[in-house]
Design a protein around this motif. Structure first.
Motif, short mmCIF file in Angstrom:
data_model
loop_
_atom_site.label_atom_id
_atom_site.label_comp_id
_atom_site.label_asym_id
_atom_site.label_seq_id
_atom_site.Cartn_x
_atom_site.Cartn_y
_atom_site.Cartn_z
N PHE A 369 0.82 -1.21 0.00
CA PHE A 369 0.00 0.00 0.00
C PHE A 369 0.85 1.27 0.00
O PHE A 369 0.36 2.36 -0.28
N THR A 372 0.80 4.16 -2.87
CA THR A 372 -0.46 4.21 -3.61
C THR A 372 -1.31 5.35 -3.03
O THR A 372 -1.06 5.84 -1.93
N LEU A 394 -6.37 1.93 -6.50
CA LEU A 394 -5.36 0.95 -6.09
C LEU A 394 -4.93 0.09 -7.28
O LEU A 394 -3.76 -0.23 -7.45
#
Lengths: 451, 173
Positions: A369, A372, A394
């Motif tokens: 993550f 992002t 995402l």
């Protein structure tokens, strides 16, 4: 002579030395004619205590200066003489004069030797422990019996109702001559791990066996000094006999090495009051999570916010799972959320999507993550499945390599399933199950297990 | 004598009063063998009689015998459990400031003392079975009914209990 014969002879010999008292029938009939709740021994205690309290009340009435401003239920001359005729539970001769603690706070559960609260009898100490620490509702609490062991210790049996399950509170008169509660036990809740006196860091693993309504056992971590709840959770045993095994993780916050009490209790299905409780003293610490691998563990810490403020509003400590670049293991790091946060999973997942801190990244932690722009849209828990909706961006920001797919699924799954109400996760991208299934090259967006 | 210490009363039904006169002493001794405290044993047996007197559905004398035994066993078990709770947590805070007023069993024979000491180390269920078998002289079926277990379980506990007792006595030599 064989063993059986020796046993028979020994039992007979011992039995011959036992002679019942001559007034047994009087006691049985007296019991039958009076309250069905209390045992004979208890009535003797109640009677003796009542008489003693009446005597004390007279002395107190004469000597009481009337200037005491304590707030811990000290029996005054007036209240003592009033309550002495009803129950022993109001016969406390609690005193609140400050004096240096002479008792190891880690050796007792209640009261804290570091406070001025003291009890001059086993039953007042046990009753206060039951209400103030275990959470029994005061008007309903019944002190069934005090069983003296030796001259300075015994057990006080309490229950929440007529014929309710017993909670046995071990009490002891310590070196300062005051009475303390050491622990409590019940038949239905047996804790194998941790044990009394253990040092606990958050989160800690617990297991044992329990029989409770719907199997649910409420677990509470209480700070000994101020009796504030530092953490809570629940584990699930069996709802029908016999008691079934339970295990789980419990989170709490602690500023430093501090005495605490671990309470396992079952609650009434009718109104949620405490029915019975097993409890014992523990040492609460703020040590690092022990599950981080060595390579990542040295500096794997959050920003130090996992501390309590001592007034009962301490933040909850939760886990987020990231990857360790040294061994590709997914390991937990600690985060905190506000104590009054109603959507704890949402708050936890927001921490997850934020990724490891700079310090944690320097220590070797990473997450797909990171980098992002995806944020959390919605989280819903239904039938043990957490549906986690993440912004569709995402899919654009993160390549769907097999490593990223595994990491995303694992971090989301393990972070969500730390809560016992979640067994699987469903991941949506922009509200679409198909979008995540496509990105993750799967037939479904449901994640029920991870490698 | 039991009869002389029990004047005619009205609190107990006549049949239960007969039971009291016949069985009170033996039940107290049974309980005392399990809890090693005569005072506690008396409370347990008195509570058992009170419980029988209050249960209208135990009108049958046959059922009352079994119920009384079970109530005594359950009471003894409960007391032992409480005692263990206290003992376990007292260990964590060290010995008491003053010596406990322990009740020293006045066994005359050294062998009896050794056997009773070894018996006290057995698991609760084994000890119960052995006391019911070798003191109360109950059959396996009666023990099974009293403890609420199968006859096979009784046989197993009796066999293992006796073997464990023998082993402990051997160790003492």
């Amino acid at each position: 002579m064989n063993t059986a014969d020796r046993l028979r002879a020994a039992l007979a010999h011992r039995a011959e030395t036992i002679e019942p008292s001559p007034d047994a029938l009087d006691r049985i009939e007296e019991t039958l004619m009076t309250s069905p709740r209390f045992s004979q021994s208890q009535r003797w205690i109640l009677g003796g205590v009542a008489a003693a309290v009446l005597l004390v009340a007279g002395i107190v009435f004469v000597t009481n200066s009337g200037g005491d401003d304590d707030d811990s239920g000290v029996a005054t001359g007036t209240s003592t003489s009033t309550t002495a005729t009803s129950t022993s539970t109001s016969s406390s001769t609690t005193t609140t004069e400050a004096f240096p603690p002479a008792v190891d706070p880690y050796g007792v559960a209640f009261p804290s030797p570091d406070t001025s609260r003291r009890f001059d009898g086993p039953q007042p100490a046990a009753r206060a422990y039951a209400t103030d620490v275990l959470g029994f509702t005061d008007p309903d609490l019944i002190v069934v019996e005090y069983r003296q062991g030796d001259s300075r210790s015994g057990e006080v049996v309490v229950t929440d109702r007529e014929d309710g399950p017993e909670t046995i509170i071990a009490v002891r008169q310590m070196d300062d001559d005051h009475w303390y509660a050491l622990a409590s036990e019940t038949t239905d809740i047996n804790v194998d791990m941790p044990a009394a006196g253990n040092s606990l860091a958050s989160p800690f693993e617990t297991n044992g066996t329990a029989l409770a309504f719907e199997g649910t056992v409420d677990v509470v971590v209480v700070a000994q000094a101020d009796l504030a709840q530092r953490g809570s959770g629940f584990v699930t045993g069996s709802g029908v006999p016999p008691a079934g095994p339970f295990s789980g993780s419990i989170f709490f916050s602690s500023t430093a090495d501090t005495p605490g009490v671990l309470v396992y209790r079952t609650l009434s299905a009718e109104d949620g009051h405490v029915v019975q409780a097993t409890s014992f003293p523990v040492r609460l610490t703020d040590e690092e999570l022990p599950t981080a691998p060595d390579e990542c563990g040295d500096t794997a810490d959050d920003d130090g916010s996992g501390t309590g403020d001592g007034d009962g509003e301490a933040p909850k400590v939760v886990k987020v799972f990231f990857e360790c670049t040294f061994d590709d293991e997914t390991v937990p790091l600690r985060r905190t959320v506000p104590a009054d946060e109603p959507a704890i999973l949402t708050a936890t997942l927001a921490h997850l999507l934020a990724g490891p801190t700079d310090a944690e990244q320097a220590a070797g932690f990473t997450s797909p993550f990171l980098g992002t722009n995806a944020s959390l849209l919605d989280v819903v828990i239904s039938e043990a499945t957490a549906t986690i909706d993440i912004e569709a961006v995402l899919a654009d920001d993160l390549a769907n390599s097999s490593a990223n797919i595994v990491a995303v699924r694992t971090e989301l799954f393990r972070t969500a399933t730390q809560y016992s109400t979640v067994e699987s996760v469903e991941v949506l991208l922009g509200g679409s199950c198909d979008a995540f299934a496509t990105w993750s090259q799967s037939d479904d967006c449901l994640v029920t297990t991870v490698p | 004598m039991m009869a002389s210490m029990a004047p005619q009363r009205t609190g107990l039904d006549p049949w239960l009063l007969d039971r009291y006169r016949r069985d009170y002493r033996s039940l107290v001794r049974l309980a005392a063998l399990l809890v090693d405290d005569t005072g506690v044993a008396e409370e347990i047996v008195q509570d058992a009689f009170v419980a029988v007197a209050r249960r209208a559905n135990i009108a049958s004398e046959d059922r009352a015998d079994a119920y009384l035994r079970s109530a005594v066993l359950n009471g003894a078990r409960s007391r032992m459990r409480r005692r263990r709770v206290r003992a376990r947590h007292l260990r964590s805070v060290g010995p008491p400031p003053t010596a406990p007023s322990a009740e020293a069993p006045a066994l005359a024979a050294e062998d009896s003392r050794a056997v009773m000491a070894a018996l006290a180390t057995l698991p609760t269920r084994q000890r119960e079975v052995l006391v019911l078998r070798y003191y109360a002289e109950l059959s396996e079926a009666e023990i099974a009914e009293t403890l609420g277990v199968s006859a096979g379980t009784v046989k197993t506990h009796a066999h293992r209990g006796l073997a464990a007792l023998e082993s402990r006595l051997e160790d003492q030599r």
